[in-house]
Scaffold this active site. Sequence first.
Site, PDB file in Angstrom:
ATOM      1  N   ASP A  82       0.854  -1.130   0.169  1.00  0.00           N
ATOM      2  CA  ASP A  82      -0.009   0.030  -0.122  1.00  0.00           C
ATOM      3  C   ASP A  82       1.065   1.530  -0.078  1.00  0.00           C
ATOM      4  OD1 ASP A  82      -2.575   1.382   0.258  1.00  0.00           O
ATOM      5  OD2 ASP A  82      -2.426   1.612   2.499  1.00  0.00           O
ATOM      6  N   HIS A 180      -7.943   9.879   3.664  1.00  0.00           N
ATOM      7  CA  HIS A 180      -7.474   8.987   4.550  1.00  0.00           C
ATOM      8  C   HIS A 180      -7.872   9.470   5.691  1.00  0.00           C
ATOM      9  CE1 HIS A 180      -4.182   7.923   1.395  1.00  0.00           C
ATOM     10  NE2 HIS A 180      -5.074   6.802   1.622  1.00  0.00           N
ATOM     11  N   GLY A 181      -8.017   8.379   6.998  1.00  0.00           N
ATOM     12  CA  GLY A 181      -8.230   8.940   8.185  1.00  0.00           C
ATOM     13  C   GLY A 181      -9.650   8.879   8.784  1.00  0.00           C
ATOM     14  N   GLY A 213      -8.893   5.612   0.895  1.00  0.00           N
ATOM     15  CA  GLY A 213      -9.686   6.506   1.946  1.00  0.00           C
ATOM     16  C   GLY A 213     -11.281   6.115   2.119  1.00  0.00           C
ATOM     17  N   ARG A 282      -4.295 -11.837  25.856  1.00  0.00           N
ATOM     18  CA  ARG A 282      -5.435 -12.723  25.122  1.00  0.00           C
ATOM     19  C   ARG A 282      -6.904 -12.291  25.606  1.00  0.00           C
ATOM     20  NH1 ARG A 282      -2.740 -18.261  26.874  1.00  0.00           N
ATOM     21  NH2 ARG A 282      -2.805 -16.881  28.984  1.00  0.00           N
TER      22      ARG A 282
HETATM   23  P1  13P Z   1      -8.968   4.593   5.431  1.00  0.00           P
HETATM   24  O1  13P Z   1      -8.292   5.628   6.191  1.00  0.00           O
HETATM   25  O2  13P Z   1     -10.420   5.540   4.807  1.00  0.00           O
HETATM   26  O3  13P Z   1      -9.386   3.608   6.005  1.00  0.00           O
HETATM   27  O4  13P Z   1      -8.186   4.512   3.970  1.00  0.00           O
HETATM   28  C1  13P Z   1      -7.178   3.575   3.964  1.00  0.00           C
HETATM   29  C2  13P Z   1      -6.471   3.499   2.503  1.00  0.00           C
HETATM   30  O5  13P Z   1      -6.614   4.292   1.755  1.00  0.00           O
HETATM   31  C3  13P Z   1      -5.122   2.789   2.719  1.00  0.00           C
HETATM   32  O6  13P Z   1      -4.506   2.854   1.584  1.00  0.00           O
HETATM   33  O1  G3H Z   2      -3.189   4.986   3.627  1.00  0.00           O
HETATM   34  C1  G3H Z   2      -2.743   4.606   4.668  1.00  0.00           C
HETATM   35  C2  G3H Z   2      -3.086   3.424   5.386  1.00  0.00           C
HETATM   36  O2  G3H Z   2      -4.225   3.707   6.272  1.00  0.00           O
HETATM   37  C3  G3H Z   2      -1.738   2.802   6.161  1.00  0.00           C
HETATM   38  O3  G3H Z   2      -1.576   3.797   7.463  1.00  0.00           O
HETATM   39  O4  G3H Z   2       0.950   4.160   6.849  1.00  0.00           O
HETATM   40  O5  G3H Z   2      -0.174   4.356   9.106  1.00  0.00           O
HETATM   41  O6  G3H Z   2       0.204   2.124   8.173  1.00  0.00           O
HETATM   42  P1  G3H Z   2      -0.107   3.482   7.852  1.00  0.00           P
HETATM   43 ZN    ZN Z   3      -4.593   4.949   0.679  1.00  0.00          ZN
END
Ligand code: 13P
Ligand code: G3H
Ligand code: ZN
Length: 313
Positions: A82, A180-181, A213, A282
Amino acid sequence: MPLITTTKMFESAHKGNYAVGAFNVNNMEIIQGIFEAIKASNAPLIIQVSAGARKYAKHEYLMHLIQASLEVYDVPVAVHLDHGEDFEICKSCIDGGFTSVMIDGSKYSFEENIKLTKRVVDYAHDKGVVVEAELGKLAGIEDNIKVADKDAAFTDPDQAAEFIERSGCDSLAIAIGTSHGAYKFKGTPQLRFDILEKIEKLIPAGYPLVLHGASSVPQDLVEACNKYGGKIPGAQGVPETMIAQASKTGVCKVNIDTDLRLALTAAIRKVFVEDPGAFDPRKYLAPAREAVRQVVERKIKFLGCGGKGHEAL
Ligand code: 13P
Ligand code: G3H
Ligand code: ZN
């Protein structure tokens, strides 16, 4: 079951008017929760790993956990990088067994993005690995972007076909208003389905698009986090109805991370508040894993990929 690429998954998704969920993983409980849901729902699956996840858990641990899940759950899976930010991380993941990588050149100029993406595509295709690229910028409310600049950040439909042709990428992430987020919109959530429609008209028929996102930030999970001592006020995501709508278009892959984080955190917080004496990991990680399973099953319903099977992949 072997690791697979996303090629057949996307073909089936496009023909069947549904989308495949791509879920971010960072540890064993998240991986197991996702696999539980996928097995129960008979849905196709993409597991994705960010640079941050590789740094946190280490590439080898994540790969072996995923390999173990292939044995235990007996479903085919694509493993995807990713937001790869440069050629080196893409190469490292390709050499390290991933079946799909994203090269995110969205911060570069159109020409630079094409050049970088093509370099990754040439290396990846040689090894049978597929490549996702990104055109346009995902801008959230936390990015403080003015409305006029926000317009400029959306994917330009006129550029999309040229980008695909010249870079050779196998799928394309587009910017139509998601970010994102957990803080995606200040007012009413809005996605530019008009831009998506234009893009689809201009790119080759059946070409797979990707929506980043795409978490919905379910309010019950936000409330649960806050109820048990969390502080995430005003969090808002993409309504599930919009995700369902996008899944019926050329959007074949939908990225979800935030919703998993919320589910996991709410479950752990609940245990800590209700049972302050708990200190056996756990005791709180098992409910967290179960919460991940439940949220993924919920996603699968909106993506429309439940029951689509693993046989043809
Ligand atoms: P979200 O933050 O909306 O879950 O998006 C995740 C994402 O695009 C990872 O590449
Ligand atoms: O798009 C980003 C993903 O939510 C991954 O987030 O880079 O904090 O692992 P991260
Ligand atoms: Zn992303």
